[in-house]
Design a protein around this motif. Structure first.
Motif, PDB file in Angstrom:
ATOM      1  N   PRO A 177      29.944  52.822  -5.491  1.00 26.30           N
ATOM      2  CA  PRO A 177      31.242  52.249  -5.177  1.00 26.30           C
ATOM      3  C   PRO A 177      31.099  50.795  -4.695  1.00 26.30           C
ATOM      4  O   PRO A 177      30.086  50.434  -4.097  1.00 26.30           O
ATOM      5  CB  PRO A 177      31.783  53.132  -4.052  1.00 26.30           C
ATOM      6  N   ASN A 178      32.159  50.025  -4.918  1.00 23.47           N
ATOM      7  CA  ASN A 178      32.063  48.612  -4.599  1.00 23.47           C
ATOM      8  C   ASN A 178      32.182  48.350  -3.105  1.00 23.47           C
ATOM      9  O   ASN A 178      32.945  48.999  -2.395  1.00 23.47           O
ATOM     10  CB  ASN A 178      33.162  47.833  -5.325  1.00 23.47           C
ATOM     11  N   ASN A 179      31.412  47.378  -2.664  1.00 25.67           N
ATOM     12  CA  ASN A 179      31.501  46.835  -1.317  1.00 25.67           C
ATOM     13  C   ASN A 179      32.015  45.400  -1.450  1.00 25.67           C
ATOM     14  O   ASN A 179      31.338  44.580  -2.073  1.00 25.67           O
ATOM     15  CB  ASN A 179      30.110  46.858  -0.678  1.00 25.67           C
ATOM     16  N   PRO A 180      33.241  45.090  -0.992  1.00 26.55           N
ATOM     17  CA  PRO A 180      33.982  45.816   0.038  1.00 26.55           C
ATOM     18  C   PRO A 180      35.192  46.618  -0.435  1.00 26.55           C
ATOM     19  O   PRO A 180      35.824  47.297   0.377  1.00 26.55           O
ATOM     20  CB  PRO A 180      34.476  44.669   0.912  1.00 26.55           C
ATOM     21  N   THR A 181      35.606  46.547  -1.700  1.00 27.53           N
ATOM     22  CA  THR A 181      36.917  47.063  -2.083  1.00 27.53           C
ATOM     23  C   THR A 181      36.954  48.560  -2.347  1.00 27.53           C
ATOM     24  O   THR A 181      38.034  49.146  -2.416  1.00 27.53           O
ATOM     25  CB  THR A 181      37.425  46.345  -3.343  1.00 27.53           C
ATOM     26  N   GLY A 182      35.783  49.187  -2.555  1.00 24.50           N
ATOM     27  CA  GLY A 182      35.746  50.610  -2.847  1.00 24.50           C
ATOM     28  C   GLY A 182      36.016  50.955  -4.294  1.00 24.50           C
ATOM     29  O   GLY A 182      36.071  52.141  -4.648  1.00 24.50           O
TER      30      GLY A 182
ATOM     31  N   SER B  62      29.861  41.626 -10.910  1.00 23.26           N
ATOM     32  CA  SER B  62      31.192  42.076 -10.502  1.00 23.26           C
ATOM     33  C   SER B  62      31.650  41.281  -9.278  1.00 23.26           C
ATOM     34  O   SER B  62      30.857  40.962  -8.390  1.00 23.26           O
ATOM     35  CB  SER B  62      31.173  43.571 -10.188  1.00 23.26           C
ATOM     36  N   ASN B  63      32.951  40.987  -9.253  1.00 24.53           N
ATOM     37  CA  ASN B  63      33.493  40.149  -8.188  1.00 24.53           C
ATOM     38  C   ASN B  63      34.913  40.602  -7.847  1.00 24.53           C
ATOM     39  O   ASN B  63      35.726  40.786  -8.761  1.00 24.53           O
ATOM     40  CB  ASN B  63      33.513  38.693  -8.648  1.00 24.53           C
ATOM     41  N   PRO B  64      35.189  40.806  -6.565  1.00 23.56           N
ATOM     42  CA  PRO B  64      34.291  40.626  -5.426  1.00 23.56           C
ATOM     43  C   PRO B  64      33.328  41.793  -5.295  1.00 23.56           C
ATOM     44  O   PRO B  64      33.645  42.916  -5.701  1.00 23.56           O
ATOM     45  CB  PRO B  64      35.249  40.597  -4.233  1.00 23.56           C
ATOM     46  N   SER B  65      32.177  41.543  -4.733  1.00 25.38           N
ATOM     47  CA  SER B  65      31.220  42.605  -4.431  1.00 25.38           C
ATOM     48  C   SER B  65      30.192  42.040  -3.462  1.00 25.38           C
ATOM     49  O   SER B  65      30.359  40.924  -2.950  1.00 25.38           O
ATOM     50  CB  SER B  65      30.551  43.154  -5.693  1.00 25.38           C
ATOM     51  N   TYR B  66      29.134  42.791  -3.220  1.00 28.31           N
ATOM     52  CA  TYR B  66      28.088  42.354  -2.301  1.00 28.31           C
ATOM     53  C   TYR B  66      27.558  41.005  -2.764  1.00 28.31           C
ATOM     54  O   TYR B  66      26.979  40.884  -3.852  1.00 28.31           O
ATOM     55  CB  TYR B  66      26.985  43.408  -2.254  1.00 28.31           C
TER      56      TYR B  66
ATOM     57  N   ALA C 284      36.731  35.566  -2.086  1.00 30.85           N
ATOM     58  CA  ALA C 284      37.166  36.392  -3.216  1.00 30.85           C
ATOM     59  C   ALA C 284      37.920  37.645  -2.784  1.00 30.85           C
ATOM     60  O   ALA C 284      38.937  38.002  -3.376  1.00 30.85           O
ATOM     61  CB  ALA C 284      35.956  36.770  -4.067  1.00 30.85           C
ATOM     62  N   ALA C 285      37.424  38.317  -1.763  1.00 34.01           N
ATOM     63  CA  ALA C 285      38.089  39.526  -1.280  1.00 34.01           C
ATOM     64  C   ALA C 285      38.750  39.217   0.060  1.00 34.01           C
ATOM     65  O   ALA C 285      38.439  39.810   1.082  1.00 34.01           O
ATOM     66  CB  ALA C 285      37.087  40.664  -1.129  1.00 34.01           C
ATOM     67  N   ARG C 286      39.654  38.246   0.065  1.00 36.66           N
ATOM     68  CA  ARG C 286      40.249  37.781   1.309  1.00 36.66           C
ATOM     69  C   ARG C 286      40.930  38.938   2.019  1.00 36.66           C
ATOM     70  O   ARG C 286      41.937  39.495   1.546  1.00 36.66           O
ATOM     71  CB  ARG C 286      41.249  36.671   1.025  1.00 36.66           C
TER      72      ARG C 286
END
Length: 326
Positions: free
Chosen positions: A131-136, A90-94, A298-300
């Motif tokens: 839950p996803n890090n960083p987007t939740g 999964s992207n973005p993620s840790y 990716a998670a700018r």
């Protein structure tokens, strides 16, 4: 090595400040109060303690768990248990997941959460942070179990990283972790605020746990870590009070950000939002002695953890006010 939060030495060196409010991680800033340790905790080799595993299984609702030296140890080791495979992360993620699976001959693909379901049928391994890090972002347990079943039919794996799952227990699939094809990662570093222990747990089919334990070798978790974690995992009063407090603090953070025009997503332990000028925002907070997590790719955007006290909340509010009124 990849960049992560918590790198206060870098912050101090770059900005020349010593007094920092560290909001760069999603670690509970008011962690579990570690008990005093018996002297032999430092003297004896750390043989596995069945009481630790029992306490972890009770808290996470899992049938069996393997203690590891932080989930990072499992993330780095799991790719070594498979032949070259088609892996979707999964992207973005840790970022450590993709970093680890990109080695050892695997074919790596990154996919947004909306595309993970479609990726299941042409992947051997799918990795999702929930839950996803960083987007939740989150995926429902029913959907995760369906994916795991489809992967298991071909000898594949669904790896579910639930490092931030303690504040969202209804999302957890740990209770099903003994099913073929499902691997669940849990951490005591985030909710319990004990990242320095380097302790996490892996739930999986017994054969997978045995193979992982063999590869990690003996004495994988220190004796002091086992003692402290057993106490934390058994302390129901602290757990319930902390869950309630973190829900309140998470709502407080979202409200505070909203008053300054920031619409954030995340979990009670952290909030993230896409930022038009993330480098400038990061620099602005740093000049106020506040260290946040800057995401450039990716998670700018920006991720903020929770302040530990009222002084920290006031300091953050002041910095946000000067940013929004610049």
């Amino acid at each position: 090595m990849l960049e992560h939060g918590g790198n206060l030495r870098d912050a101090a060196r770059h900005y020349g400040l010593d007094d920092w409010l560290d909001l760069s991680t999603g670690i509970n800033p008011r962690g579990y109060p570690a008990p005093a340790l018996p002297a032999n905790a430092w003297h004896r080799l750390p043989e596995p303690d069945p009481e630790l595993s029992a306490a972890a299984c009770a808290w996470y609702g899992a049938p069996a768990l393997l203690p590891v030296a932080g989930t990072q140890a499992a993330i780095q080791t799991l790719p070594r248990l498979r032949p070259p495979s088609r892996v979707t992360v999964s992207n973005p993620s840790y970022a450590e997941h993709a970093h680890a699976w990109g080695k050892h001959g695997h074919t790596l693909r990154l996919a947004p959460y909306a595309a993970l379901g479609a990726a299941v049928d042409d992947s051997d391994v799918v990795v999702v942070v929930n839950p996803n890090n960083p987007t939740g972002e989150t995926v429902s347990p029913c959907l995760l179990l369906a994916w795991a079943e489809r992967l298991a039919e071909r000898g594949g794996w669904l790896v579910v990283d639930e490092a931030f799952g303690d504040t969202a227990p209804a999302l957890s699939v740990a209770r099903y972790a003994d099913r073929p094809g499902l691997i669940v990662l849990r951490s005591v570093g985030k909710f319990f605020g004990l990242a320095g222990l380097r302790l996490g747990f892996v739930g999986a089919h017994p054969a997978t746990l045995t193979a992982l334990a063999d590869l990690l070798g003996p004495w994988a978790v220190s004796g002091p870590a086992q003692i402290v974690a057993t106490a934390a995992l058994r302390d129901g009063d602290w757990q319930r009070a902390t869950q309630a407090r973190l829900l309140e603090d998470g709502l407080r953070m979202r409200t505070l950000l909203g008053t300054h025009g920031i619409q954030a997503a995340g979990t009670p332990l952290f909030h993230w939002w896409p930022e038009d000028a993330p480098e400038a925002f990061h620099d602005h907070l740093a000049r106020h002695g506040i260290w946040c997590r800057l995401f450039r790719e990716a998670a700018r955007g920006i991720r903020l953890g929770l302040p530990p006290d009222e002084a920290g909340w006031r300091r953050l509010e002041t910095a946000l006010h000067t940013w929004s009124n610049r």
